[in-house]
Design a protein around this motif. Structure first.
Motif, PDB file in Angstrom:
ATOM      1  N   GLN A 115       0.825  -1.209   0.000  1.00 50.08           N
ATOM      2  CA  GLN A 115       0.000   0.000   0.000  1.00 50.08           C
ATOM      3  C   GLN A 115       0.862   1.263   0.000  1.00 50.08           C
ATOM      4  OE1 GLN A 115      -3.694  -0.145   2.537  1.00 50.08           O
ATOM      5  NE2 GLN A 115      -2.746  -2.055   3.174  1.00 50.08           N
ATOM      6  N   MET A 116       1.991   1.213   0.682  1.00 50.75           N
ATOM      7  CA  MET A 116       2.877   2.368   0.693  1.00 50.75           C
ATOM      8  C   MET A 116       3.455   2.616  -0.704  1.00 50.75           C
ATOM      9  SD  MET A 116       4.810   2.164   4.401  1.00 50.75           S
ATOM     10  CE  MET A 116       5.526   3.800   4.242  1.00 50.75           C
ATOM     11  N   TRP A 117       3.770   1.533  -1.419  1.00 50.38           N
ATOM     12  CA  TRP A 117       4.238   1.690  -2.802  1.00 50.38           C
ATOM     13  C   TRP A 117       3.122   2.277  -3.675  1.00 50.38           C
ATOM     14  CZ3 TRP A 117       9.025   2.030  -3.905  1.00 50.38           C
ATOM     15  CH2 TRP A 117       9.988   1.259  -3.253  1.00 50.38           C
ATOM     16  N   THR A 118       1.895   1.861  -3.383  1.00 52.75           N
ATOM     17  CA  THR A 118       0.751   2.411  -4.125  1.00 52.75           C
ATOM     18  C   THR A 118       0.599   3.904  -3.839  1.00 52.75           C
ATOM     19  OG1 THR A 118      -0.415   0.291  -4.050  1.00 52.75           O
ATOM     20  CG2 THR A 118      -1.740   2.260  -4.485  1.00 52.75           C
ATOM     21  N   LEU A 119       0.697   4.269  -2.586  1.00 47.13           N
ATOM     22  CA  LEU A 119       0.593   5.678  -2.217  1.00 47.13           C
ATOM     23  C   LEU A 119       1.699   6.498  -2.883  1.00 47.13           C
ATOM     24  CD1 LEU A 119      -0.225   5.291   1.581  1.00 47.13           C
ATOM     25  CD2 LEU A 119      -1.761   6.191  -0.177  1.00 47.13           C
ATOM     26  N   ARG A 120       2.890   5.915  -2.950  1.00 44.75           N
ATOM     27  CA  ARG A 120       4.003   6.617  -3.589  1.00 44.75           C
ATOM     28  C   ARG A 120       3.721   6.816  -5.083  1.00 44.75           C
ATOM     29  NH1 ARG A 120       7.274  10.575  -3.987  1.00 44.75           N
ATOM     30  NH2 ARG A 120       9.330  10.128  -4.874  1.00 44.75           N
TER      31      ARG A 120
END
Length: 244
Positions: free
Chosen positions: A197-202
């Motif tokens: 999810q953090m990669w998605t947010l990035r």
């Protein structure tokens, strides 16, 4: 000289008018496609829909082909028509905006890849952890739409409004990342999912950056001002001075 919306339709050559109009329309079509790609990639992630995510990845080829086609047509216009002043700014802005749209498509493809990786992990897929992803997705998609609308209307002030939104997206991204870190500390079993999810947010934060670039290109097209790498306050002051 500021570019009016009707400028590109006032040439002696009707063929030239049509070529400029076609470039503009193709850019807007490509923009609509990549904005849709972002939305569908995020939905695929949230609902663990691997098939939908794969469709997003497959359509990325269409985005790449549109970039190549528009670039080729822009080169043809420059070579054959030798546009000057506002016409040249329009063509060059299209070329630059197409590059940013292609990169937005790449970010959608990244999110789709993450969605495929997570499709088999159904744990907490309906939980609160996707609220941040959905909210930022909606925000950056609105930025892309508004930047394209500013382009369609030759509206530098609307483009400036898009640039202001980028700062808000950056703050949302930081806040969401902190929330995910806290969740991982509280529940180590969630680390894999939270990292995705953090990669998605990035990726979504980068979409916001590209939308900001789109807005900068619109300002260049309309006002002839290169506002890249300038503080937002300076850009706003310059636009206000230029409208006096």
């Amino acid at each position: 000289m500021e570019m009016a919306k009707e400028t590109y339709s006032r040439h002696i050559s009707q063929k030239f008018n049509e070529e400029l109009s076609e470039l503009k329309n193709q850019l807007l079509e490509m923009g609509g496609l990549v904005e849709k790609q972002i939305g569908e990639a995020v939905e695929a992630l949230i609902h663990a829909n691997g098939d939908q995510a794969q469709q997003v990845r497959d359509r990325d080829r269409d985005v790449d082909e549109m970039e190549i086609r528009i670039d080729e047509e822009a080169i043809q216009v420059i070579a054959l028509r030798q546009p000057a002043a506002s016409d040249l700014r329009l063509v060059m802005s299209v070329v630059k905006m197409v590059a940013d749209l292609e990169r937005i498509g790449d970010e959608a493809k990244k999110i789709a890849r993450l969605a495929i990786e997570m499709a088999d992990d159904m744990e907490d897929h309906s939980g609160r952890r996707y609220v941040e992803v959905r909210n930022i997705s909606q925000h950056v998609r609105a930025m892309v739409r508004d930047a394209l609308d500013a382009f369609a209307r030759f509206d530098a002030d609307a483009a400036l409004t898009v640039m202001k939104e980028d700062e808000s997206v950056d703050e949302e991204y930081k806040s969401a990342a902190r929330a995910l870190v806290t969740h991982m500390m509280e529940d180590p079993r969630s680390i894999g999912s939270c990292l995705n999810q953090m990669w998605t947010l990035r990726a979504l934060e980068r979409v916001g950056d590209h939308a900001d670039n789109l807005a900068e290109h619109v300002i260049y097209m309309v006002r002839g001002m290169d506002v890249r790498h300038r503080p937002l306050a300076e850009t706003e002051k310059q636009l206000d001075a230029g409208s006096d």
